[in-house]
Motif scaffolding. Structure first.
Motif, short mmCIF file in Angstrom:
data_model
loop_
_atom_site.label_atom_id
_atom_site.label_comp_id
_atom_site.label_asym_id
_atom_site.label_seq_id
_atom_site.Cartn_x
_atom_site.Cartn_y
_atom_site.Cartn_z
N MET A 17 1.99 35.33 20.96
CA MET A 17 1.13 36.37 21.77
C MET A 17 -0.34 35.48 22.01
O MET A 17 -1.12 35.99 21.59
CB MET A 17 0.92 37.60 21.04
N ASN A 20 -5.04 36.12 25.02
CA ASN A 20 -5.71 37.45 25.07
C ASN A 20 -7.37 37.01 25.38
O ASN A 20 -8.01 37.91 26.01
CB ASN A 20 -5.70 37.84 23.68
N GLY A 21 -7.60 36.22 24.65
CA GLY A 21 -9.25 35.64 24.69
C GLY A 21 -9.27 35.26 26.33
O GLY A 21 -10.46 35.83 26.92
N ARG A 31 -13.99 38.65 24.14
CA ARG A 31 -12.58 38.59 23.72
C ARG A 31 -11.94 39.74 23.17
O ARG A 31 -10.76 39.91 23.12
CB ARG A 31 -12.63 37.20 22.66
N HIS A 35 -7.71 41.30 22.94
CA HIS A 35 -7.18 41.54 21.68
C HIS A 35 -6.21 42.82 21.84
O HIS A 35 -5.21 43.33 21.56
CB HIS A 35 -7.57 41.12 20.43
N ALA A 61 1.20 36.98 15.58
CA ALA A 61 -0.16 37.70 15.75
C ALA A 61 -1.32 37.04 15.20
O ALA A 61 -2.41 37.17 15.76
CB ALA A 61 -0.05 39.29 15.08
N GLU A 73 -14.81 37.57 15.33
CA GLU A 73 -13.68 37.64 15.99
C GLU A 73 -12.50 37.91 14.78
O GLU A 73 -11.68 38.89 15.18
CB GLU A 73 -13.45 36.44 16.90
N LEU A 77 -10.17 41.36 14.64
CA LEU A 77 -8.73 41.10 14.59
C LEU A 77 -8.09 42.01 13.28
O LEU A 77 -7.22 42.71 13.42
CB LEU A 77 -8.34 39.78 14.67
C1 IPE Z 1 -3.99 35.05 20.85
O1 IPE Z 1 -4.87 34.95 21.92
C2 IPE Z 1 -4.27 35.95 19.73
C3 IPE Z 1 -4.63 35.23 18.49
C4 IPE Z 1 -4.41 33.94 18.34
C5 IPE Z 1 -5.13 36.00 17.33
P1 IPE Z 1 -6.05 33.94 21.82
O2 IPE Z 1 -7.16 34.64 21.25
O3 IPE Z 1 -5.81 32.62 21.33
O4 IPE Z 1 -6.36 33.77 23.42
P2 IPE Z 1 -6.91 32.46 24.16
O5 IPE Z 1 -5.72 31.38 23.86
O6 IPE Z 1 -8.12 32.10 23.42
O7 IPE Z 1 -6.96 32.88 25.70
#
Ligand code: IPE
Ligand code: IPE
Ligand code: MG
Length: 237
Positions: A17, A20-21, A31, A35, A61, A73, A77
């Protein structure tokens, strides 16, 4: 999925997954909003997998490496995971077995206990097995299995000749589950990032630039169609 493809469905799908960020940053949002949105996609995709008859799904996850992220962050989470644990429990009521992959102790006693209870309560459900990889790393998984084997050898329960691939597999966090057939990674990255490395030895990969919060059931159908057309040889001819 059309009937034409339904004969060649993966038994086990793994989802990384990711993205998201970037989804949030693209919209000028913090960010954490990414999530939150990603958690919605998780709900939608988990339910869809159940509906179309997928037997095993694993969602990545939080990795053993994700603790490196800024503390705020990580805190966000953890808050989100705690919130969603209650909700994920509802799946158990839908004949779904829940399994957490990774070392639960890192989440603190209350949360770890909640995870153990959810696993116990749903252990006999056989509609679909939903695995959540949290504080999971493929290398850590293998080390964990190796330690158990070392213990068995030192307790003289087994000897060196008893160590084989099926024993290592059975002692991984995924013990008893089939290997991954289809591994889906959104967000444009083309790497496995320490996800089920042992279990994906012969998985088919599907990469897409779509960010996880935008990942849809339509895109999953596309991945399944692609999968159904692949020729899996497992080293044979
Ligand atoms: C995935 O999205 C979620 C986790 C790793 C917890 P990211 O947070 O890695 O999103 P990007 O890769 O920075 O866009
Ligand atoms: C993989 O994504 C982990 C999860 C989605 C939980 P990352 O964002 O941590 O992976 P890298 O850093 O891009 O390899
Ligand atoms: Mg990422």
């Amino acid at each position: 999925m059309s009937d034409k493809n339904s004969g060649n469905m993966p038994v086990h799908i793994g989802f990384i997954m990711d993205g998201n960020g970037r989804w949030a940053v693209k919209r000028g949002l913090p960010r954490k909003m990414g999530h939150r949105e990603g958690a919605q996609t998780f709900r939608k995709i988990a339910r869809y997998c159940k509906k179309i008859g997928i037997r095993y799904v694993t969602f990545y996850a939080f990795s053993t490496e994700n603790w490196k992220r800024p503390q705020d962050e990580v805190d966000e989470l953890m808050r989100l995971f705690n919130e969603y644990l209650d909700e994920v429990e509802e799946y158990a009521g839908e004949n779904t077995r829940l399994v957490f992959l990774g070392d639960k102790s890192a989440f603190g006693r209350d949360m770890a206990q909640k995870m153990i209870d959810m696993e116990k309560k749903s252990a006999d459900f056989d509609g679909m097995t939903l695995m959540l990889a949290m504080n999971y790393g493929g290398r850590d998984d293998i080390v964990h299995s190796v330690k158990k084997i070392a213990e068995m050898v030192s307790d003289k329960e087994i000897g060196l000749t008893d160590i084989n691939e099926s024993l290592v597999s059975s002692l991984l966090y995924t013990g008893g589950m089939p290997d991954v057939d289809l591994l889906i990674r959104p967000s444009g990255e083309k790497r496995i990032s320490n996800f089920l490395i042992w279990q994906s030895a012969y998985a088919e990969y599907y990469f897409t630039d779509t960010l996880w919060p935008d990942f849809s059931t339509k895109e999953l159908d596309k991945a399944l169609k692609d999968y159904s057309s692949r020729s899996r040889r497992f080293g044979g001819v």
